[in-house]
Design a protein around this motif. Structure first.
Motif, PDB file in Angstrom:
ATOM      1  N   LEU A 106       0.834  -1.209   0.000  1.00 47.69           N
ATOM      2  CA  LEU A 106       0.000   0.000   0.000  1.00 47.69           C
ATOM      3  C   LEU A 106       0.864   1.253   0.000  1.00 47.69           C
ATOM      4  CD1 LEU A 106      -2.805   1.400   0.364  1.00 47.69           C
ATOM      5  CD2 LEU A 106      -2.470   1.148   2.820  1.00 47.69           C
ATOM      6  N   TYR A 107       1.881   1.268   0.816  1.00 44.82           N
ATOM      7  CA  TYR A 107       2.713   2.465   0.918  1.00 44.82           C
ATOM      8  C   TYR A 107       3.815   2.521  -0.133  1.00 44.82           C
ATOM      9  CZ  TYR A 107      -0.001   3.855   4.824  1.00 44.82           C
ATOM     10  OH  TYR A 107      -1.057   4.255   5.598  1.00 44.82           O
ATOM     11  N   GLY A 108       3.923   1.510  -0.953  1.00 45.89           N
ATOM     12  CA  GLY A 108       4.824   1.554  -2.092  1.00 45.89           C
ATOM     13  C   GLY A 108       4.179   2.183  -3.307  1.00 45.89           C
ATOM     14  N   LEU A 109       2.906   2.511  -3.205  1.00 47.41           N
ATOM     15  CA  LEU A 109       2.159   3.049  -4.347  1.00 47.41           C
ATOM     16  C   LEU A 109       2.771   4.334  -4.881  1.00 47.41           C
ATOM     17  CD1 LEU A 109      -0.362   2.781  -6.161  1.00 47.41           C
ATOM     18  CD2 LEU A 109      -1.600   4.109  -4.483  1.00 47.41           C
ATOM     19  N   ASP A 110       3.154   5.232  -4.006  1.00 43.79           N
ATOM     20  CA  ASP A 110       3.699   6.512  -4.457  1.00 43.79           C
ATOM     21  C   ASP A 110       4.958   6.332  -5.301  1.00 43.79           C
ATOM     22  OD1 ASP A 110       1.681   7.833  -3.159  1.00 43.79           O
ATOM     23  OD2 ASP A 110       2.848   8.221  -1.359  1.00 43.79           O
ATOM     24  N   LYS A 115       1.179   7.700 -13.358  1.00 43.31           N
ATOM     25  CA  LYS A 115       0.078   8.492 -13.886  1.00 43.31           C
ATOM     26  C   LYS A 115      -0.686   9.179 -12.765  1.00 43.31           C
ATOM     27  CE  LYS A 115      -2.864   4.448 -14.479  1.00 43.31           C
ATOM     28  NZ  LYS A 115      -3.596   3.682 -15.453  1.00 43.31           N
ATOM     29  N   LYS A 116      -1.584  10.035 -13.168  1.00 43.99           N
ATOM     30  CA  LYS A 116      -2.385  10.785 -12.209  1.00 43.99           C
ATOM     31  C   LYS A 116      -3.216   9.829 -11.355  1.00 43.99           C
ATOM     32  CE  LYS A 116      -5.700  14.505 -11.977  1.00 43.99           C
ATOM     33  NZ  LYS A 116      -6.632  15.338 -12.696  1.00 43.99           N
ATOM     34  N   VAL A 117      -3.282  10.129 -10.076  1.00 43.94           N
ATOM     35  CA  VAL A 117      -4.052   9.301  -9.149  1.00 43.94           C
ATOM     36  C   VAL A 117      -5.541   9.530  -9.421  1.00 43.94           C
ATOM     37  CG1 VAL A 117      -4.525   8.820  -6.726  1.00 43.94           C
ATOM     38  CG2 VAL A 117      -2.213   9.485  -7.426  1.00 43.94           C
ATOM     39  N   PRO A 118      -6.309   8.454  -9.614  1.00 43.54           N
ATOM     40  CA  PRO A 118      -7.745   8.619  -9.899  1.00 43.54           C
ATOM     41  C   PRO A 118      -8.489   9.264  -8.732  1.00 43.54           C
ATOM     42  CG  PRO A 118      -7.028   6.317 -10.191  1.00 43.54           C
ATOM     43  CD  PRO A 118      -5.882   7.062  -9.602  1.00 43.54           C
ATOM     44  N   GLY A 119      -9.496  10.048  -9.048  1.00 41.88           N
ATOM     45  CA  GLY A 119     -10.288  10.733  -8.032  1.00 41.88           C
ATOM     46  C   GLY A 119     -10.929   9.780  -7.041  1.00 41.88           C
ATOM     47  N   TRP A 120     -11.426   8.641  -7.520  1.00 46.80           N
ATOM     48  CA  TRP A 120     -12.077   7.679  -6.615  1.00 46.80           C
ATOM     49  C   TRP A 120     -11.082   7.137  -5.590  1.00 46.80           C
ATOM     50  CZ3 TRP A 120     -10.069   2.862  -6.298  1.00 46.80           C
ATOM     51  CH2 TRP A 120      -9.326   2.376  -7.378  1.00 46.80           C
ATOM     52  N   TYR A 121      -9.790   7.026  -5.986  1.00 46.50           N
ATOM     53  CA  TYR A 121      -8.782   6.547  -5.041  1.00 46.50           C
ATOM     54  C   TYR A 121      -8.442   7.637  -4.024  1.00 46.50           C
ATOM     55  CZ  TYR A 121      -4.744   4.315  -3.012  1.00 46.50           C
ATOM     56  OH  TYR A 121      -3.875   3.760  -2.106  1.00 46.50           O
ATOM     57  N   LEU A 122      -8.372   8.877  -4.486  1.00 47.97           N
ATOM     58  CA  LEU A 122      -8.144   9.994  -3.558  1.00 47.97           C
ATOM     59  C   LEU A 122      -9.256  10.069  -2.515  1.00 47.97           C
ATOM     60  CD1 LEU A 122      -6.887  12.766  -6.015  1.00 47.97           C
ATOM     61  CD2 LEU A 122      -5.526  11.487  -4.335  1.00 47.97           C
ATOM     62  N   ASP A 123     -10.490   9.761  -2.918  1.00 51.19           N
ATOM     63  CA  ASP A 123     -11.610   9.735  -1.965  1.00 51.19           C
ATOM     64  C   ASP A 123     -11.382   8.680  -0.888  1.00 51.19           C
ATOM     65  OD1 ASP A 123     -12.864  11.748  -3.391  1.00 51.19           O
ATOM     66  OD2 ASP A 123     -14.226  10.387  -4.462  1.00 51.19           O
ATOM     67  N   LYS A 124     -10.850   7.524  -1.282  1.00 45.56           N
ATOM     68  CA  LYS A 124     -10.550   6.462  -0.310  1.00 45.56           C
ATOM     69  C   LYS A 124      -9.495   6.936   0.698  1.00 45.56           C
ATOM     70  CE  LYS A 124     -12.513   2.571  -2.002  1.00 45.56           C
ATOM     71  NZ  LYS A 124     -13.470   1.816  -1.243  1.00 45.56           N
ATOM     72  N   ILE A 125      -8.457   7.584   0.178  1.00 43.17           N
ATOM     73  CA  ILE A 125      -7.395   8.088   1.057  1.00 43.17           C
ATOM     74  C   ILE A 125      -7.963   9.142   2.011  1.00 43.17           C
ATOM     75  CG2 ILE A 125      -5.238   9.408   1.122  1.00 43.17           C
ATOM     76  CD1 ILE A 125      -4.482   8.013  -1.509  1.00 43.17           C
ATOM     77  N   GLN A 126      -8.822  10.000   1.496  1.00 48.16           N
ATOM     78  CA  GLN A 126      -9.428  11.045   2.324  1.00 48.16           C
ATOM     79  C   GLN A 126     -10.265  10.435   3.451  1.00 48.16           C
ATOM     80  OE1 GLN A 126      -8.612  14.046   2.312  1.00 48.16           O
ATOM     81  NE2 GLN A 126     -10.203  15.162   3.387  1.00 48.16           N
ATOM     82  N   THR A 127     -11.028   9.399   3.154  1.00 42.76           N
ATOM     83  CA  THR A 127     -11.828   8.712   4.179  1.00 42.76           C
ATOM     84  C   THR A 127     -10.917   8.134   5.247  1.00 42.76           C
ATOM     85  OG1 THR A 127     -13.554   8.192   2.571  1.00 42.76           O
ATOM     86  CG2 THR A 127     -13.492   6.845   4.557  1.00 42.76           C
ATOM     87  N   PHE A 128      -9.829   7.516   4.819  1.00 44.06           N
ATOM     88  CA  PHE A 128      -8.842   6.939   5.733  1.00 44.06           C
ATOM     89  C   PHE A 128      -8.236   8.037   6.616  1.00 44.06           C
ATOM     90  CE2 PHE A 128      -4.262   6.048   6.276  1.00 44.06           C
ATOM     91  CZ  PHE A 128      -4.328   4.900   7.030  1.00 44.06           C
ATOM     92  N   TYR A 129      -7.857   9.151   6.001  1.00 45.27           N
ATOM     93  CA  TYR A 129      -7.236  10.257   6.726  1.00 45.27           C
ATOM     94  C   TYR A 129      -8.214  10.901   7.707  1.00 45.27           C
ATOM     95  CZ  TYR A 129      -5.693  15.044   7.489  1.00 45.27           C
ATOM     96  OH  TYR A 129      -5.385  16.236   8.066  1.00 45.27           O
ATOM     97  N   LEU A 130      -9.470  11.090   7.287  1.00 42.71           N
ATOM     98  CA  LEU A 130     -10.450  11.735   8.165  1.00 42.71           C
ATOM     99  C   LEU A 130     -10.755  10.904   9.407  1.00 42.71           C
ATOM    100  CD1 LEU A 130     -12.896  13.368   5.604  1.00 42.71           C
ATOM    101  CD2 LEU A 130     -11.179  14.500   7.045  1.00 42.71           C
ATOM    102  N   LEU A 131     -10.527   9.610   9.326  1.00 45.93           N
ATOM    103  CA  LEU A 131     -10.656   8.762  10.504  1.00 45.93           C
ATOM    104  C   LEU A 131      -9.633   9.185  11.557  1.00 45.93           C
ATOM    105  CD1 LEU A 131     -12.097   6.234  11.642  1.00 45.93           C
ATOM    106  CD2 LEU A 131     -10.347   4.860  10.517  1.00 45.93           C
ATOM    107  N   SER A 132      -8.430   9.517  11.116  1.00 46.40           N
ATOM    108  CA  SER A 132      -7.389  10.006  12.039  1.00 46.40           C
ATOM    109  C   SER A 132      -7.771  11.355  12.621  1.00 46.40           C
ATOM    110  CB  SER A 132      -6.054  10.137  11.310  1.00 46.40           C
ATOM    111  OG  SER A 132      -5.652   8.914  10.778  1.00 46.40           O
ATOM    112  N   VAL A 133      -8.274  12.239  11.779  1.00 50.02           N
ATOM    113  CA  VAL A 133      -8.677  13.575  12.235  1.00 50.02           C
ATOM    114  C   VAL A 133      -9.783  13.465  13.274  1.00 50.02           C
ATOM    115  CG1 VAL A 133      -9.742  15.761  11.514  1.00 50.02           C
ATOM    116  CG2 VAL A 133      -7.975  14.699  10.087  1.00 50.02           C
ATOM    117  N   GLU A 134     -10.784  12.648  12.982  1.00 53.26           N
ATOM    118  CA  GLU A 134     -11.919  12.476  13.897  1.00 53.26           C
ATOM    119  C   GLU A 134     -11.477  11.897  15.236  1.00 53.26           C
ATOM    120  OE1 GLU A 134     -15.783   9.575  14.138  1.00 53.26           O
ATOM    121  OE2 GLU A 134     -15.221  10.321  12.155  1.00 53.26           O
TER     122      GLU A 134
END
Length: 195
Positions: A106-110, A115-134
């Motif tokens: 997972l962390y080797g992806l970067d 190519k450009k990261v798809p928007g749907w994948y960025l949404d997944k990352i955002q959901t994951f990140y917002l769990l930390s924020v919450e």
């Protein structure tokens, strides 16, 4: 050997992700190759490329499945926990240790993505990140600093997990990942809330 008409495009896509996950768990990054994945699926490599265009596209889908696994495992118990931050960090560490090959993939992806990261994948990352924020928000006095604090803490814990997996230890006593993470978070929040 199966034919494309045996399954829908969505079913073949799900099969590819499922078998890629198993191969990565078994072999790490080396398991992520078109020939082995197609063979496990019972399809040809051509079918795999018909569905995904290239391995990078499949990589995003596999990485999304790993994020979903972590999110599901964490959310199962998060609502009932009094200290959501400690629980979230504990689950992060536990996931990195229980699924080392998937987590490192997972962390080797970067490093692998061209190519450009798809928007749907960025949404997944955002959901994951917002769990930390919450999970962190109740412990930060200045709410404007919550996002920076979440990134800092998650990055720090991530670094501890990487060092643990790679075996980069000192000769000093090993205090354990959870213990070190709690110590770091406690002191970081103390400094953040009492500048």
């Amino acid at each position: 050997m199966a034919r494309r008409s045996d399954h829908s495009k969505e079913e073949i896509q799900a099969l590819a992700v499922k078998h890629a996950l198993k191969l990565i768990e078994e072999k790490g990054e080396k398991g992520f190759n078109a020939r082995d994945i197609a063979q496990r699926m019972g399809y040809t490599v051509g079918t795999l490329y018909y569905i995904f265009k290239d391995m990078e596209a499949l990589r995003f889908h596999v990485s999304a499945a790993i994020l979903d696994m972590f999110y599901t495992e964490t959310m199962e118990g998060l609502k009932n926990k009094k200290n959501k931050l400690n629980y979230h960090i504990k689950k992060y560490i536990q996931f990195s240790q229980d699924y080392q090959n998937l987590w490192m993939f997972l962390y080797g992806l970067d490093d692998m993505t061209k190519k450009k990261v798809p928007g749907w994948y960025l949404d997944k990352i955002q959901t994951f990140y917002l769990l930390s924020v919450e999970s962190l928000a109740p412990y930060v006095n200045d709410k404007r600093k919550v996002h920076q604090a979440a990134q800092t803490i998650l990055s720090s814990v991530h670094g501890m997990c990487v060092l643990s997996i790679r075996g980069n230890r000192t000769r000093e006593k090993d205090f354990g990942l959870e213990s070190m993470a709690r110590h770091m978070i406690k002191n970081y929040l103390r400094g953040l809330n009492n500048p």
